[in-house]
Enzyme design. Structure first.
Site, PDB file in Angstrom:
ATOM      1  N   TRP A 285      -2.020   7.438   7.494  1.00  0.00           N
ATOM      2  CA  TRP A 285      -2.570   7.032   8.782  1.00  0.00           C
ATOM      3  C   TRP A 285      -1.509   6.390   9.670  1.00  0.00           C
ATOM      4  CZ3 TRP A 285      -6.229   8.467  11.710  1.00  0.00           C
ATOM      5  CH2 TRP A 285      -6.731   7.643  12.733  1.00  0.00           C
TER       6      TRP A 285
ATOM      7  N   GLU B 295      -8.596  11.598  13.116  1.00  0.00           N
ATOM      8  CA  GLU B 295      -8.961  11.637  11.691  1.00  0.00           C
ATOM      9  C   GLU B 295      -8.674  13.024  11.114  1.00  0.00           C
ATOM     10  OE1 GLU B 295      -9.741   9.256   9.754  1.00  0.00           O
ATOM     11  OE2 GLU B 295     -10.367   7.624  11.081  1.00  0.00           O
TER      12      GLU B 295
ATOM     13  N   TYR C 147      -3.865  -2.652  14.214  1.00  0.00           N
ATOM     14  CA  TYR C 147      -4.964  -1.680  14.208  1.00  0.00           C
ATOM     15  C   TYR C 147      -6.149  -2.226  13.415  1.00  0.00           C
ATOM     16  CZ  TYR C 147      -7.572   2.532  12.961  1.00  0.00           C
ATOM     17  OH  TYR C 147      -8.572   3.453  12.751  1.00  0.00           O
TER      18      TYR C 147
END
Length: 211
Positions: free
Chosen positions: A56, A48, A26
């Protein structure tokens, strides 16, 4: 880990990105790279918001399930979701089952489609792009909130968006290439654009939302 750290291939990366191959991929291919298109930006904004209060990595591992659950984050499709869809999503173990965040995602799709003529989510983000300062040497040098993200959150809320506080707004700016917060020694910071990427979208190539 506060500075750039060697990853699995020996290249230096932002310290948060070397704890797993998922993070590493990522970080290298998406984090801070320019994101173009309202649907793509809507997906990032939605993820988000779902990440708020969580790691995350949890979102990344559930990303494909999120895409299936939210019609590929097509704003026009999500904007039509009703109570049956909310119940469906609350029963979907593949995503984060949070009623407020689910409702916020639906409301945000509706807000995006209701933007004034000539205004896009991308143009709103661009209006609040921070000036690029010196490259951060360590993660301590990377802010979580800036005056620009505070103003962005205020404008987005005024346009009907939900779950977009200053921290989420800054993470959005970082993750979609409107500010370059890759560390000074991170190899991605000055990497060439990815194939098909617009290098002029956000000035220096990458950015980030630190998980």
């Amino acid at each position: 880990m506060s500075g750039a750290v060697a990853g699995s291939d020996g290249r230096l990366r932002c310290g948060w990105a070397v704890s797993s191959t998922t993070y590493e991929q990522y970080h290298d291919t998406e984090w801070g790279r320019p994101v173009v298109g309202e649907a793509a930006l809507f997906e990032r904004l939605s993820l988000e918001a779902f990440q708020s209060g969580l790691s995350w990595i949890t979102i990344l591992r559930k990303r494909e399930a999120f895409r299936r659950a939210f019609a590929g984050f097509d704003p026009e499709a999500v904007a039509t979701f009703g109570e049956q869809d909310v119940d469906r999503l609350l029963a979907d173990a593949g995503i984060i089952r949070n009623r407020q965040k689910i409702r916020a995602t639906i409301a945000n799709a509706q807000a995006l489609l209701s933007l004034p003529d000539g205004t896009t989510l991308g143009s709103v983000l661009a209006r609040h792009r921070p000036k690029q300062g010196p490259a951060p040497a360590t993660l301590i040098d990377v802010p979580a909130i800036t005056p620009e993200s505070t103003a962005l959150a205020r404008e987005l809320r005024g346009l009907g968006f939900r779950f977009v506080g200053p921290t989420t707004a800054y993470a959005m700016l970082q993750a979609t290439g409107y500010v370059n917060d890759h560390l000074r020694d991170c190899w991605v910071r000055d990497a060439p654009p990815m194939p098909g990427e617009d290098p002029g979208h956000a000035g220096p190539v990458p950015t980030a939302s630190i998980p």
